[in-house]
Design a protein around this motif. Sequence first.
Motif, PDB file in Angstrom:
ATOM      1  N   SER A  43      11.905  -1.763   0.866  1.00  0.00           N
ATOM      2  CA  SER A  43      11.324  -0.468   0.503  1.00  0.00           C
ATOM      3  C   SER A  43      11.914   0.078  -0.784  1.00  0.00           C
ATOM      4  N   SER A  44      12.932  -0.612  -1.319  1.00  0.00           N
ATOM      5  CA  SER A  44      13.572  -0.139  -2.547  1.00  0.00           C
ATOM      6  C   SER A  44      12.839  -0.602  -3.808  1.00  0.00           C
ATOM      7  N   ILE A  45      11.749  -1.349  -3.654  1.00  0.00           N
ATOM      8  CA  ILE A  45      10.976  -1.771  -4.816  1.00  0.00           C
ATOM      9  C   ILE A  45      10.494  -0.534  -5.566  1.00  0.00           C
ATOM     10  N   GLU A  46      10.729  -0.541  -6.871  1.00  0.00           N
ATOM     11  CA  GLU A  46      10.350   0.610  -7.688  1.00  0.00           C
ATOM     12  C   GLU A  46       8.835   0.825  -7.639  1.00  0.00           C
ATOM     13  N   PRO A  47       8.394   2.066  -7.384  1.00  0.00           N
ATOM     14  CA  PRO A  47       6.948   2.336  -7.428  1.00  0.00           C
ATOM     15  C   PRO A  47       6.438   2.310  -8.856  1.00  0.00           C
ATOM     16  N   LEU A  48       5.141   2.317  -9.014  1.00  0.00           N
ATOM     17  CA  LEU A  48       4.547   2.342 -10.344  1.00  0.00           C
ATOM     18  C   LEU A  48       4.862   3.673 -11.025  1.00  0.00           C
ATOM     19  N   SER A  49       4.928   3.625 -12.343  1.00  0.00           N
ATOM     20  CA  SER A  49       5.131   4.853 -13.097  1.00  0.00           C
ATOM     21  C   SER A  49       3.897   5.749 -12.987  1.00  0.00           C
ATOM     22  N   GLN A  50       4.082   7.009 -13.311  1.00  0.00           N
ATOM     23  CA  GLN A  50       2.958   7.938 -13.242  1.00  0.00           C
ATOM     24  C   GLN A  50       1.857   7.549 -14.223  1.00  0.00           C
ATOM     25  N   SER A  51       2.252   7.043 -15.392  1.00  0.00           N
ATOM     26  CA  SER A  51       1.237   6.618 -16.368  1.00  0.00           C
ATOM     27  C   SER A  51       0.459   5.417 -15.864  1.00  0.00           C
ATOM     28  N   ALA A  52       1.148   4.493 -15.154  1.00  0.00           N
ATOM     29  CA  ALA A  52       0.457   3.329 -14.590  1.00  0.00           C
ATOM     30  C   ALA A  52      -0.521   3.763 -13.505  1.00  0.00           C
TER      31      ALA A  52
ATOM     32  N   VAL B 257      -9.768   4.815  -3.098  1.00  0.00           N
ATOM     33  CA  VAL B 257     -10.530   6.040  -3.349  1.00  0.00           C
ATOM     34  C   VAL B 257     -11.363   6.385  -2.125  1.00  0.00           C
ATOM     35  N   ARG B 258     -11.271   7.652  -1.729  1.00  0.00           N
ATOM     36  CA  ARG B 258     -12.079   8.160  -0.629  1.00  0.00           C
ATOM     37  C   ARG B 258     -12.708   9.484  -1.061  1.00  0.00           C
ATOM     38  N   SER B 259     -14.031   9.548  -0.956  1.00  0.00           N
ATOM     39  CA  SER B 259     -14.780  10.761  -1.327  1.00  0.00           C
ATOM     40  C   SER B 259     -14.464  11.204  -2.751  1.00  0.00           C
ATOM     41  N   GLY B 260     -14.320  10.211  -3.648  1.00  0.00           N
ATOM     42  CA  GLY B 260     -14.085  10.503  -5.054  1.00  0.00           C
ATOM     43  C   GLY B 260     -12.661  10.866  -5.394  1.00  0.00           C
ATOM     44  N   THR B 261     -11.742  10.785  -4.427  1.00  0.00           N
ATOM     45  CA  THR B 261     -10.340  11.129  -4.668  1.00  0.00           C
ATOM     46  C   THR B 261      -9.461   9.924  -4.366  1.00  0.00           C
ATOM     47  N   ALA B 262      -8.508   9.657  -5.253  1.00  0.00           N
ATOM     48  CA  ALA B 262      -7.568   8.559  -5.039  1.00  0.00           C
ATOM     49  C   ALA B 262      -6.522   8.998  -4.031  1.00  0.00           C
ATOM     50  N   VAL B 263      -6.504   8.343  -2.878  1.00  0.00           N
ATOM     51  CA  VAL B 263      -5.565   8.708  -1.809  1.00  0.00           C
ATOM     52  C   VAL B 263      -4.431   7.697  -1.679  1.00  0.00           C
ATOM     53  N   GLY B 264      -4.553   6.582  -2.361  1.00  0.00           N
ATOM     54  CA  GLY B 264      -3.515   5.561  -2.283  1.00  0.00           C
ATOM     55  C   GLY B 264      -3.599   4.610  -3.452  1.00  0.00           C
ATOM     56  N   ILE B 265      -2.589   3.759  -3.553  1.00  0.00           N
ATOM     57  CA  ILE B 265      -2.545   2.753  -4.613  1.00  0.00           C
ATOM     58  C   ILE B 265      -2.148   1.425  -3.975  1.00  0.00           C
ATOM     59  N   LEU B 266      -2.932   0.401  -4.221  1.00  0.00           N
ATOM     60  CA  LEU B 266      -2.683  -0.935  -3.672  1.00  0.00           C
ATOM     61  C   LEU B 266      -2.136  -1.815  -4.788  1.00  0.00           C
TER      62      LEU B 266
ATOM     63  N   LEU C  64       0.854  -1.190   0.000  1.00  0.00           N
ATOM     64  CA  LEU C  64       0.000   0.000   0.000  1.00  0.00           C
ATOM     65  C   LEU C  64       0.886   1.234   0.000  1.00  0.00           C
ATOM     66  N   ARG C  65       0.665   2.110  -0.986  1.00  0.00           N
ATOM     67  CA  ARG C  65       1.408   3.371  -1.083  1.00  0.00           C
ATOM     68  C   ARG C  65       0.431   4.538  -1.076  1.00  0.00           C
ATOM     69  N   SER C  66       0.911   5.636  -0.589  1.00  0.00           N
ATOM     70  CA  SER C  66       0.112   6.848  -0.592  1.00  0.00           C
ATOM     71  C   SER C  66       0.222   7.538  -1.948  1.00  0.00           C
ATOM     72  N   LEU C  67      -0.720   8.416  -2.212  1.00  0.00           N
ATOM     73  CA  LEU C  67      -0.683   9.241  -3.424  1.00  0.00           C
ATOM     74  C   LEU C  67      -0.758  10.705  -3.014  1.00  0.00           C
ATOM     75  N   PRO C  68      -0.016  11.582  -3.711  1.00  0.00           N
ATOM     76  CA  PRO C  68       0.703  11.309  -4.969  1.00  0.00           C
ATOM     77  C   PRO C  68       2.157  10.911  -4.779  1.00  0.00           C
ATOM     78  N   GLU C  69       2.710  10.980  -3.556  1.00  0.00           N
ATOM     79  CA  GLU C  69       4.153  10.785  -3.376  1.00  0.00           C
ATOM     80  C   GLU C  69       4.562   9.316  -3.417  1.00  0.00           C
ATOM     81  N   GLN C  70       3.598   8.394  -3.350  1.00  0.00           N
ATOM     82  CA  GLN C  70       3.843   6.954  -3.384  1.00  0.00           C
ATOM     83  C   GLN C  70       4.777   6.494  -2.271  1.00  0.00           C
ATOM     84  N   LYS C  71       4.533   6.979  -1.096  1.00  0.00           N
ATOM     85  CA  LYS C  71       5.272   6.529   0.082  1.00  0.00           C
ATOM     86  C   LYS C  71       4.667   5.219   0.580  1.00  0.00           C
ATOM     87  N   THR C  72       5.518   4.241   0.893  1.00  0.00           N
ATOM     88  CA  THR C  72       5.038   2.953   1.380  1.00  0.00           C
ATOM     89  C   THR C  72       4.417   3.106   2.763  1.00  0.00           C
ATOM     90  N   LEU C  73       3.147   2.674   2.869  1.00  0.00           N
ATOM     91  CA  LEU C  73       2.428   2.762   4.138  1.00  0.00           C
ATOM     92  C   LEU C  73       2.319   1.417   4.836  1.00  0.00           C
TER      93      LEU C  73
END
Length: 295
Positions: A103-112, A146-155, A82-91
Motif C-alpha cells: 500500500s506504500s506505492i506512491e499514488p499518481l500526481s495530481q497533474s497525472a 467515470v460514473r454519471s460524468g464524474t470521475a470516482v476512481g483511477i485504475l 484501483l484507487r478512489s478519487l479525490p483522496e486516492q485511497k487504495t480500494l
Amino acid sequence: LPLLVFAVIMVALFDREQERIAERLLQQYTFGCLQAVDRYVAADLKAMHALAHATPTEAPEAFFLELRRVVAADPHWLSVRLRSLPEQKTLAVASRLPALQSSSIEPLSQSAVATAIERGVWIGNLETMEGPEGSLRFVRLAVPVVRSGTAVGILTAFIKPTIYSQALRESGIPQDWTGAVLDRDLLIVGRSRAPEDFVGASATESLREEIQSGSDRFFFSRNQEGARVYTSLYTSPLTGWVIAVGVPSAIVRAPAVRTVFAVGIGAFGAVALAALMGTVLARTFASRNRAERRL
C-alpha cells in the motif's frame, strides 16, 4: 579526363540515390516500430477501459478477483490497482510481485490524475523501484473510472517494459539495425538489441541533442555500443514516446564505397593504359624522327 569526370559525377549521383533508398527504408522501419509499440499500448488501454467500465460502484473490494484474473492472463501486466478519487485511497489491488502489492506505492500526481480525467488516459515514463528482489522497472498506465460524468476512481496498471522490446523485434527490423523506445525523459523503455543491458539507460548525448533540437531529418549519431548509426525518429502521438531506429553507417556507405573503389581501380587502370600507350607512341615517333634524320 572526360571519362574520369563523368565517372565521378555518376558515383556522386549513385551515392545520393543509395542514401535516399536508406532513408526510405529507415522511415518505413521506424514507422513500423512506432505502430508495433502503439498497438501494445492501445491494447492495454482498451483492456483497462473495459475494467474501469466493469468496476462496481459499491463494494469494490470484490473487484479483486477480476483484477487478479487480468494480471494472471497477461504476463507483462505486473499489477493493477484501483484507487478512489479525490483522496486516492487504495480500494483493490492485484499483483504478481509482493513489492507492487504494498500500500506504500506512491499514488499518481495530481497533474497525472487531471490528465487521465481530461484525456481519458495517462501514460507514464519508465520507473525503477528498488525491492528485495533487486531493481524493478515498469511503466504505469492509468484510466479514470467515470460514473454519471464524474470521475470516482483511477485504475492504474503496472506494465513490464519487456513487451516494448518484443514489439520492436516483431516489427521486422533487421538484426544488425537498432530500434529503441525512449520515454519523455529520454530513458530507454525498450530496445531491439540487448534490452536487458540498456533498458533504463539514458539516450546517448548525440541522440539527445538531436531530439531536443526537434530534428525531423536523418542524422548520424552514436548508439549505446558506441557505433556510428544513421538514425531516423518518430514521436508517437499516443504515448509521447520517441521511436528511434539506426542503421550502421557502414551499411549505408557500403554501396558507395564499393563503387568508388571500382571507379578508382578503373581510373587507375585507364591512366596506366594511357601512360603506356603514350610512352609507346612517343618512342615510335622518336624512332621515326631518328630514322628520318639519318635518311
